[in-house]
Design an enzyme around this catalytic site. Structure first.
Site, short mmCIF file in Angstrom:
data_model
loop_
_atom_site.label_atom_id
_atom_site.label_comp_id
_atom_site.label_asym_id
_atom_site.label_seq_id
_atom_site.Cartn_x
_atom_site.Cartn_y
_atom_site.Cartn_z
N GLU A 319 0.83 -1.22 0.00
CA GLU A 319 0.00 0.00 0.00
C GLU A 319 0.86 1.26 0.00
O GLU A 319 0.55 2.26 0.64
CB GLU A 319 -0.94 0.01 1.20
CG GLU A 319 -1.94 -1.14 1.19
CD GLU A 319 -2.91 -1.11 2.34
OE1 GLU A 319 -4.12 -1.29 2.11
OE2 GLU A 319 -2.47 -0.91 3.49
N ASP A 393 -8.40 -9.29 2.87
CA ASP A 393 -8.22 -8.17 3.80
C ASP A 393 -9.34 -8.14 4.83
O ASP A 393 -10.26 -7.34 4.72
CB ASP A 393 -8.18 -6.84 3.03
CG ASP A 393 -7.87 -5.65 3.93
OD1 ASP A 393 -7.36 -5.87 5.04
OD2 ASP A 393 -8.14 -4.51 3.52
N GLU A 421 -13.53 -3.18 10.88
CA GLU A 421 -13.27 -2.35 9.69
C GLU A 421 -14.30 -2.59 8.59
O GLU A 421 -14.81 -1.64 8.00
CB GLU A 421 -11.86 -2.63 9.16
CG GLU A 421 -11.51 -1.87 7.91
CD GLU A 421 -10.10 -2.12 7.43
OE1 GLU A 421 -9.76 -1.64 6.34
OE2 GLU A 421 -9.34 -2.81 8.13
#
Length: 691
Positions: A319, A393, A421
């Site tokens: 990332e 993820d 999340e």
């Protein structure tokens, strides 16, 4: 060998007692350590006599913590202060005794993992003995004993041996230096960096206490997208004060390190440019002698400030974060550079395997395996490779990462996400223990392994170091986690970190009794709501394993059209991503038994169907309805089930404290409103894609 420590507690067997032992104005700050006053007079009288005299024959900061906990329990249960003396000879009626150096059980406990303890009761003598070879074990054992009292458990004929199965039981806090938390949904960071090191917030102590009570022994206090400034001298002075607080509760402090700290991070995203480097080098090459020297000096400085510093957590080449690949080096080169410098101090480096780059022409779920499989055996023995539970993820429903079955010569630790999340943030009640239990019990079919399930692999004898990490959900909200029920995910993570093979059903009941009520009917109702919550959420937002259906910035709002084409394919013919042997061939990263299972539409578990396969709308799934009808029905029923569970919670009014009941009710109302909107968006997307 450290001396043996003994903690003797004398107490009579008492029958279980259930009553309304709660404070009507609770705000959740006490978590599972409520120690509320016992209303039943007979029970109160019987319990209180055993806290009349407590003898402590040893002094240390951790013994002071133990004394403080026993005092708090005495004052909470009985409204009386605990009476501590220095020698059992000063009292003819010693109920609780802490002494040192005794031959009993020494050999047995010294052969167990560090932090182990025993609790043994003698019914005839009305005696309970808690024994450990370490202060750590005495601390954990104290909290265990108090849990038995809180839950009104039978204390008759106890013969409990507890030994942690994993060495590092870690929380990863994604806290930033300016006070925000990345993917945090329970307020700002608990750390007041502007006030440190001069002002030590009492909340730091309460945080350490809560973690110690459930066996957490390591905390990484800053974001894996690390600000290099955390390594500056002025910040290390602040960090050392936090380490001092944690140390008394037997918790090691870790830091996330930015790989580019030795130089100006000009090759990294703009968010890092403004911070500047904290060194004056022209490179971050891990094999460069000046880079190695810079890190050695910095590590020496850290250990001078924090002698028991645990080590670094590193996110590299993912990332946009800098890493060794920027210089043509491998992940092993980068990790081993840190490992060699930390080893003289007993430190470790935890290297994250979450690596992906959208620029690469590969299915994203394949990238971690492709980057790390050829490095198996190349990492130093004080490197732990931190692998997310799934290959994508932190999705609500995705298969375990194939790295757990593939890598045989590397210390692996799972990374689980406690903060929600992709799971409705702290708005939704989503209990994650069923997900983690399924992950731990997954059989990798790794050959040559005594136990090839993940819970066996991460603790088996082939690993020099063991551990697990959970991304924290703690913030400054009064109840710590935003949603009162999000506390359960923190609690269950830690109890499973202590022993991944634990009975999740029992631990769930324990948390409910500690946190809400000892009433059996209340426990049964709450437990049902919790256990259904994950499946309800999955059926709503990621049915049949359809991944990443939310927007990029928040990971909360529906974004079907935006995500389609990147993480899955949907068109007029069907939906899903073909990762079979005729698709991206992701299935080939698993051993044969799992590869064959996932590769076949007929045998692929339904919860992963759209993760591995493109399913035609017209395909008959259960001989009654086609897939389009099935996915619509499942999605609709999820909202109905949530509504039913919200009503069950509402019916508990008057059976749990009013303030927390109302606050959970408010969250349920928001959850139901959002679920209706999500359901409508999903149906509209399906209709539009088929037109």
């Amino acid at each position: 060998m450290r001396p043996t420590f003994f903690f003797f507690c004398f107490i009579y067997f008492l029958p279980a007692f259930a009553g309304h032992e709660w404070n009507k104005n609770e705000d959740g700050y006490s978590l599972w350590l409520r120690y509320n006053s016992i209303e039943n007079k007979n029970t109160r009288k019987t319990y209180s006599q055993y806290f009349q005299t407590i003898t402590v024959a040893e002094e240390s900061p951790t013994f002071q913590v133990i004394k403080a906990e026993l005092s708090r329990a005495s004052e909470g249960f009985f409204s009386t202060a605990a009476n501590f003396i220095s020698s059992p000879r000063k009292s003819k009626n010693v109920e609780i005794l802490l002494v040192k150096q005794h031959h009993l059980y020494y050999k047995e406990l010294s052969n167990l993992n560090y932090g182990s303890y025993k609790i043994i009761s003698d019914r005839k003598r009305h005696k309970i003995t808690l024994i450990s070879t370490s202060e750590d074990g005495l601390l954990y054992g104290t909290f265990h004993l108090l849990r038995l009292l809180q839950n009104r458990s039978s204390l008759d004929n106890l013969n409990i041996t507890e030994s942690p199965k994993l060495s590092f039981r870690m929380l990863n806090q994604w806290d930033n230096l300016e006070g925000s938390i990345e993917r945090g949904y329970s307020g700002k960071s608990i750390y007041n960096w502007d006030e440190l090191p001069d002002i030590i917030d009492e909340r730091y102590k309460d945080f350490a206490r809560a973690n110690a009570s459930i066996g957490i022994n390591a905390i990484c206090i800053n974001n894996v997208n690390a600000n290099p400034n955390i390594l500056r001298t002025e910040y290390l002075e602040k960090v050392s004060k936090l380490a001092e607080v944690f140390r008394h509760y037997k918790i090691k402090l870790f830091l996330s390190a930015n790989f580019s700290a030795p130089m100006e991070p000009s090759a990294t995203p703009h968010t890092f440019k403004k911070w500047g480097g904290i060194g004056n080098l022209k490179t971050n090459d891990p094999l460069n002698k000046d880079v190695i020297s810079w890190w050695k000096n910095k590590i020496d400085e850290i250990y001078k400030e924090i002698p028991d510093f645990g080590g670094f957590v590193v996110k590299a080449n993912s990332e946009g974060m800098p890493g060794p690949q920027d210089y043509g080096r491998t992940h092993a080169d980068g990790a081993n550079m840190f490992a060699k410098l930390l080893k003289p101090y007993g430190g470790v480096v935890i290297w994250r395997a979450f690596v992906y780059n959208h620029q690469k022409n590969e299915d994203r779920v394949k990238q971690a395996y492709l980057e790390f499989i050829d490095l198996d055996g190349e990492f130093d023995d004080n490197v732990l490779l931190q692998v997310k539970n799934g290959p994508l993820d932190f999705q609500p429903s995705e298969p375990p990462s194939p790295l757990f079955g593939a890598m045989k010569k590397t210390n692996l630790i799972p990374e689980l996400q406690i903060t929600q999340e992709y799971l409705g943030h702290s708005t939704y009640l989503v209990y994650l223990a069923p997900m983690w239990e399924k992950f731990f019990r997954f059989d990798t079919y790794q050959s040559g392994t005594q136990k090839s399930t993940i819970d066996g692999i991460i603790q088996n004898n082939r690993q020099k170091l063991t551990g697990i990490a959970g991304v924290s959900n703690v913030g400054k909200d009064s109840n710590w986690t935003g949603h009162h029920f999000a506390q359960a995910n923190w609690y269950l993570f830690a109890r499973l970190a202590w022993n991944p093979e634990s009975d999740v059903d029992k631990i769930t009941s324990d948390w409910i009794r500690l946190t809400w009520s000892n009433d059996d009917d209340v426990v049964k109702t709450i437990k049902g709501i919790m256990e259904r919550s994950l499946d309800n959420f999955i059926d709503l937002q990621t049915p049949f394993g359809l991944p990443v259906t939310v927007d990029g910035p928040t990971h909360y709002y529906p974004a079907f059209s935006h995500r389609n084409g990147t993480y899955w394919k949907a068109n007029s013919n069907g939906i899903g991503c073909d990762r079979s042997s005729v698709g991206t061939d992701f299935v080939s990263q698993y051993h044969r038994q799992n590869r064959d299972l996932f590769n076949n539409i007929e045998t692929c578990p339904k919860e992963y169907l759209l993760f591995f396969h493109f399913i035609e709308w017209s395909r008959k799934i259960n001989n009654k309805e086609n897939f389009y009808e099935l996915i619509n029905r499942v999605n609709y029923e999820s909202v109905r089930k949530m509504r039913t569970d919200a009503q069950l919670w509402d019916n508990l009014k008057g059976k749990v404290d009013l303030k927390r009941h109302q606050e959970v009710n408010s969250r349920f109302n928001k959850q139901l409103y959002d679920a209706e909107q999500y359901h409508n968006n999903f149906l509209q997307f399906l209709q539009s894609i088929r037109d």
